[in-house]
Design an enzyme around this catalytic site. Structure first.
Site, PDB file in Angstrom:
ATOM      1  N   LYS A   1       0.948  -1.133  -0.149  1.00 44.66           N
ATOM      2  CA  LYS A   1       0.098  -0.116   0.364  1.00 44.66           C
ATOM      3  C   LYS A   1       1.176   1.788   0.347  1.00 44.66           C
ATOM      4  O   LYS A   1       0.615   2.437  -0.619  1.00 44.66           O
ATOM      5  CB  LYS A   1      -1.233   0.079   1.266  1.00 44.66           C
ATOM      6  CG  LYS A   1      -2.076  -0.502   1.195  1.00 44.66           C
ATOM      7  CD  LYS A   1      -2.788  -0.268   2.247  1.00 44.66           C
ATOM      8  CE  LYS A   1      -4.382  -1.890   2.137  1.00 44.66           C
ATOM      9  NZ  LYS A   1      -5.123  -2.093   2.742  1.00 44.66           N
TER      10      LYS A   1
ATOM     11  N   GLY B   1      -0.136   2.825  12.869  1.00 46.18           N
ATOM     12  CA  GLY B   1       1.021   2.688  12.101  1.00 46.18           C
ATOM     13  C   GLY B   1      -0.209   2.743  11.093  1.00 46.18           C
ATOM     14  O   GLY B   1      -1.014   3.368  10.815  1.00 46.18           O
TER      15      GLY B   1
HETATM   16  P1  ATR Z   1      -1.741  -1.798   9.805  1.00 47.56           P
HETATM   17  O1  ATR Z   1      -0.752  -1.303   8.967  1.00 47.56           O
HETATM   18  O2  ATR Z   1      -2.213  -2.836   9.718  1.00 47.56           O
HETATM   19  O3  ATR Z   1      -1.856  -0.580  10.846  1.00 47.56           O
HETATM   20  P2  ATR Z   1       0.901  -2.155  10.862  1.00 47.56           P
HETATM   21  O4  ATR Z   1       1.459  -1.320  10.324  1.00 47.56           O
HETATM   22  O5  ATR Z   1       2.271  -3.177  11.096  1.00 47.56           O
HETATM   23  O6  ATR Z   1      -0.362  -2.501  10.397  1.00 47.56           O
HETATM   24  O7  ATR Z   1       0.653  -1.432  12.177  1.00 47.56           O
HETATM   25  C1  ATR Z   1       0.237  -2.416  14.016  1.00 47.56           C
HETATM   26  C2  ATR Z   1       0.186  -1.901  15.074  1.00 47.56           C
HETATM   27  O8  ATR Z   1       0.088  -2.863  15.490  1.00 47.56           O
HETATM   28  C3  ATR Z   1       1.293  -0.728  15.458  1.00 47.56           C
HETATM   29  O9  ATR Z   1       0.479   0.452  15.837  1.00 47.56           O
HETATM   30  C4  ATR Z   1       1.491  -1.301  16.817  1.00 47.56           C
HETATM   31  O10 ATR Z   1       2.212  -0.828  17.433  1.00 47.56           O
HETATM   32  P3  ATR Z   1       4.079  -0.171  17.022  1.00 47.56           P
HETATM   33  O11 ATR Z   1       4.228   0.838  16.373  1.00 47.56           O
HETATM   34  O12 ATR Z   1       4.413   0.123  18.629  1.00 47.56           O
HETATM   35  O13 ATR Z   1       4.583  -1.612  17.095  1.00 47.56           O
HETATM   36  C5  ATR Z   1       0.430  -2.072  16.705  1.00 47.56           C
HETATM   37  N1  ATR Z   1       0.475  -3.585  17.493  1.00 47.56           N
HETATM   38  C6  ATR Z   1       0.642  -4.592  17.305  1.00 47.56           C
HETATM   39  N2  ATR Z   1       1.033  -5.579  18.508  1.00 47.56           N
HETATM   40  C7  ATR Z   1       1.294  -4.667  19.747  1.00 47.56           C
HETATM   41  C8  ATR Z   1       0.695  -5.137  20.297  1.00 47.56           C
HETATM   42  N3  ATR Z   1       1.027  -6.811  21.060  1.00 47.56           N
HETATM   43  N4  ATR Z   1       0.331  -4.091  21.644  1.00 47.56           N
HETATM   44  C9  ATR Z   1       0.050  -2.888  21.738  1.00 47.56           C
HETATM   45  N5  ATR Z   1       0.116  -2.346  20.235  1.00 47.56           N
HETATM   46  C10 ATR Z   1       0.826  -3.216  19.216  1.00 47.56           C
END
Ligand code: ATR
Length: 298
Positions: free
Chosen positions: A71, A137
């Site tokens: 994307k 994210g």
């Molecule tokens: P997307 O495009 O679907 O938003 P991404 O860019 O990989 O996917 O983002 C994933 C989101 O989930 C991020 O905000 C991530 O937080 P971090 O930036 O701190 O990594 C969040 N996320 C994933 N696992 C998490 C967890 N166990 N606790 C809190 N936030 C989490």
């Protein structure tokens, strides 16, 4: 339907692409509209994105969707990027550039409008509201732009990694400065208790993290009941499982929760309308929604 030399070709690129429901959706939209088109999933391997786009243009493909992980990566290879997609840093829909001197596709983002239409259908308006976005994210960033664009009073953008939330908030505030510099406030996820000093059920919350997604459906990004008592409406962008742990916690504490299936539907409706100029009627949208449900949850 019989494919012939006049059939218009559309598709979706991603990696993996095996589980996409978009061909089902667009096939139903096309049938309902009586349009001679097909929609094909294309698995684009790592390193093949530019070649895939050039090939798609050369093969006279009319439009495509773009999904994970391309994307953002697709942006440099486009002839133009719509302002909102550029601001969100994510493109999910490509339209063939009709200008003679351009060879390629123009990028749009229908995810945001999909979320807006899904919320509207559920009777949720963002205008004048206080919104909490969980996750900064790609999805959180797009949601922050949508909110700032929809006249919210305030957006609190919470992320585990606070620096990432700061970066996104700064970008949104800068791009949409007409709403004032402080429309979006960045916070560490762990700092959420700061938001709980006011009345119960005051916030709209948009859950944009990947926490709670099948097969790890027993997890929620926050577990504290005090947080959930502050939630009036919640929208989880996840749609598998049908009801996430986050949604269960919202409901158990007196709020109303929705999953992301309508957003999936409406980003598709929006892309279809953008490509074909043909509106998808409510009856068709409802039928497709039911079909998606059957496929996902049986
Ligand atoms: P997307 O495009 O679907 O938003 P991404 O860019 O990989 O996917 O983002 C994933 C989101 O989930 C991020 O905000 C991530 O937080 P971090 O930036 O701190 O990594 C969040 N996320 C994933 N696992 C998490 C967890 N166990 N606790 C809190 N936030 C989490």
């Amino acid at each position: 339907m019989e494919i012939n030399g006049k059939t218009k070709i559309y598709g979706i690129i991603g990696n993996p692409i095996e589980h996409t429901l978009s061909p089902l959706m667009h096939g139903m939209f096309a049938d309902a509209a009586g349009l001679d088109m097909v929609y094909v999933p294309f698995h684009v391997a790592d390193g093949q994105l530019e070649a895939a786009l050039r090939g798609a243009y050369g093969l006279n493909i009319c439009g495509m969707n773009v999904t994970v992980p391309y994307k953002n990566a697709v942006i440099p290879y486009l002839t133009e990027v719509d302002q909102r997609a550029a601001a969100a840093g994510a493109v999910n829909t490509l339209v063939r550039d009709a200008r003679e001197d351009r060879e390629g596709f123009i990028g749009y983002n229908t995810d945001m409008n999909g979320l807006w239409r899904a919320m509207k259908e559920e009777g949720i308006s963002l205008e004048g509201k206080e919104v909490i976005i969980l996750g900064a994210g790609g999805a959180g960033r797009a949601a922050a732009f949508l909110c700032a664009n929809s006249g919210v009073k305030k957006v609190y953008l919470l992320n585990r990694d606070a620096a990432k939330a700061e970066e996104v908030a700064a970008k949104v505030n800068e791009t949409l400065s007409r709403y004032g510099k402080d429309c979006v406030s960045a916070m560490a996820l762990a700092a959420y208790p700061k938001l709980l000093t006011g009345a119960a059920h005051r916030y709209i919350v948009i859950q944009c993290t990947s926490v709670g997604l099948t097969p790890k459906a027993e997890a929620a990004v926050l577990e504290d009941g005090d947080f959930y008592r502050s939630v009036k409406f919640a929208y989880d962008l996840i749609y598998t499982p049908w009801e996430t742990k986050f949604m269960k916690l919202v409901t158990a504490n007196g709020g109303t929760a929705f999953n992301g299936l309508k957003m999936l539907l409406y980003q598709g409706v929006d892309a279809f309308e953008c490509w074909t100029g043909t509106k998808v009627g409510k009856e068709t949208a409802d039928k497709v929604y039911q079909k998606l449900k059957e496929r996902l949850y049986v």
